[in-house]
Design a protein around this motif. Structure first.
Motif, PDB file in Angstrom:
ATOM      1  N   ALA A 147       0.830  -1.210   0.000  1.00  0.00           N
ATOM      2  CA  ALA A 147       0.000   0.000   0.000  1.00  0.00           C
ATOM      3  C   ALA A 147       0.863   1.258   0.000  1.00  0.00           C
ATOM      4  CB  ALA A 147      -0.930  -0.010   1.205  1.00  0.00           C
ATOM      5  N   SER A 148       1.927   1.254   0.780  1.00  0.00           N
ATOM      6  CA  SER A 148       2.801   2.425   0.857  1.00  0.00           C
ATOM      7  C   SER A 148       3.521   2.687  -0.460  1.00  0.00           C
ATOM      8  CB  SER A 148       3.829   2.242   1.973  1.00  0.00           C
ATOM      9  OG  SER A 148       3.196   2.214   3.211  1.00  0.00           O
ATOM     10  N   ALA A 149       3.883   1.637  -1.163  1.00  0.00           N
ATOM     11  CA  ALA A 149       4.526   1.820  -2.466  1.00  0.00           C
ATOM     12  C   ALA A 149       3.573   2.516  -3.431  1.00  0.00           C
ATOM     13  CB  ALA A 149       4.983   0.475  -3.027  1.00  0.00           C
ATOM     14  N   GLN A 150       2.307   2.130  -3.385  1.00  0.00           N
ATOM     15  CA  GLN A 150       1.314   2.774  -4.250  1.00  0.00           C
ATOM     16  C   GLN A 150       1.105   4.236  -3.846  1.00  0.00           C
ATOM     17  OE1 GLN A 150      -0.004   1.208  -6.961  1.00  0.00           O
ATOM     18  NE2 GLN A 150       1.284  -0.522  -6.398  1.00  0.00           N
ATOM     19  N   VAL A 151       0.935   4.474  -2.558  1.00  0.00           N
ATOM     20  CA  VAL A 151       0.724   5.845  -2.068  1.00  0.00           C
ATOM     21  C   VAL A 151       1.931   6.725  -2.384  1.00  0.00           C
ATOM     22  CG1 VAL A 151       0.491   7.251   0.029  1.00  0.00           C
ATOM     23  CG2 VAL A 151      -0.934   5.232  -0.293  1.00  0.00           C
ATOM     24  N   GLY A 152       3.126   6.201  -2.141  1.00  0.00           N
ATOM     25  CA  GLY A 152       4.336   6.974  -2.399  1.00  0.00           C
ATOM     26  C   GLY A 152       4.493   7.315  -3.872  1.00  0.00           C
ATOM     27  N   SER A 153       4.195   6.357  -4.745  1.00  0.00           N
ATOM     28  CA  SER A 153       4.338   6.632  -6.180  1.00  0.00           C
ATOM     29  C   SER A 153       3.302   7.653  -6.647  1.00  0.00           C
ATOM     30  CB  SER A 153       4.244   5.337  -6.993  1.00  0.00           C
ATOM     31  OG  SER A 153       2.961   4.762  -6.899  1.00  0.00           O
ATOM     32  N   LEU A 154       2.089   7.563  -6.130  1.00  0.00           N
ATOM     33  CA  LEU A 154       1.070   8.545  -6.500  1.00  0.00           C
ATOM     34  C   LEU A 154       1.404   9.932  -5.945  1.00  0.00           C
ATOM     35  CD1 LEU A 154      -2.132   6.362  -6.038  1.00  0.00           C
ATOM     36  CD2 LEU A 154      -1.154   7.183  -8.197  1.00  0.00           C
ATOM     37  N   ALA A 155       1.875   9.989  -4.707  1.00  0.00           N
ATOM     38  CA  ALA A 155       2.257  11.283  -4.122  1.00  0.00           C
ATOM     39  C   ALA A 155       3.422  11.898  -4.891  1.00  0.00           C
ATOM     40  CB  ALA A 155       2.620  11.114  -2.649  1.00  0.00           C
ATOM     41  N   ALA A 156       4.414  11.088  -5.224  1.00  0.00           N
ATOM     42  CA  ALA A 156       5.552  11.597  -5.994  1.00  0.00           C
ATOM     43  C   ALA A 156       5.083  12.119  -7.347  1.00  0.00           C
ATOM     44  CB  ALA A 156       6.607  10.509  -6.176  1.00  0.00           C
TER      45      ALA A 156
END
Length: 158
Positions: free
Chosen positions: A88-97
């Protein structure tokens, strides 16, 4: 269904899609945005730090074969929850970036003509970096949660 490692290509697609959407949104509505401070995107750094530390802790227990439900052992459900958190964090981080990248792609060229754009650029850079740091920490945590390879039992086959 088998759980597979997060694919970097999927994360790159997230970044690009979010960047395009954010660039369009920024282009259309930048004048109504509040000022972006340095701390706007920094909230992801503590999450990334926690996940990196958690990765080291899990990796140490896996390497020491301390997996089970006893004291000072890593419970398999805890490892599964850590994998879910990492994915989940990988998805959130990529979207935030991607969002910060899209914002930055519009703001950065405008920084010479708009004073607000030059003031917003540092916050966008911090946010974009935080997104990428979270992705790196999440991928590290996911890597640390992999099940150890079973050694071949040569004694049983001879």
């Amino acid at each position: 269904m088998k759980l597979r490692p997060t694919r970097v290509l999927d994360l790159v697609a997230n970044v690009l899609l979010a960047a395009v959407v954010a660039w369009i949104g920024t282009r259309l509505a930048y004048s109504s945005f509040p000022p972006i401070s340095i701390y706007a995107g920094a909230s992801l750094y503590p999450v990334a730090a926690i996940e990196a530390v958690l990765g080291f802790m899990i990796r140490a227990r896996v390497n020491d074969h301390r997996i089970g439900d006893g004291p000072h052992q890593l419970h398999p459900i805890t490892a599964a929850r850590a994998v879910a958190l990492a994915k989940a964090s990988a998805q959130v981080g990529s979207l935030a970036a991607g969002v910060w990248l899209g914002f930055l792609c519009w703001v950065f060229p405008q920084r010479d003509t708009l004073r607000a754009a030059s003031a917003d650029a540092p916050g966008a850079i911090v946010g974009m970096a935080a997104g990428f740091v979270l992705v790196a920490a999440a991928l590290w945590l996911e890597y640390c949660c992999r099940a150890p390879e079973d050694p071949t039992d040569n004694a049983a086959t001879t």
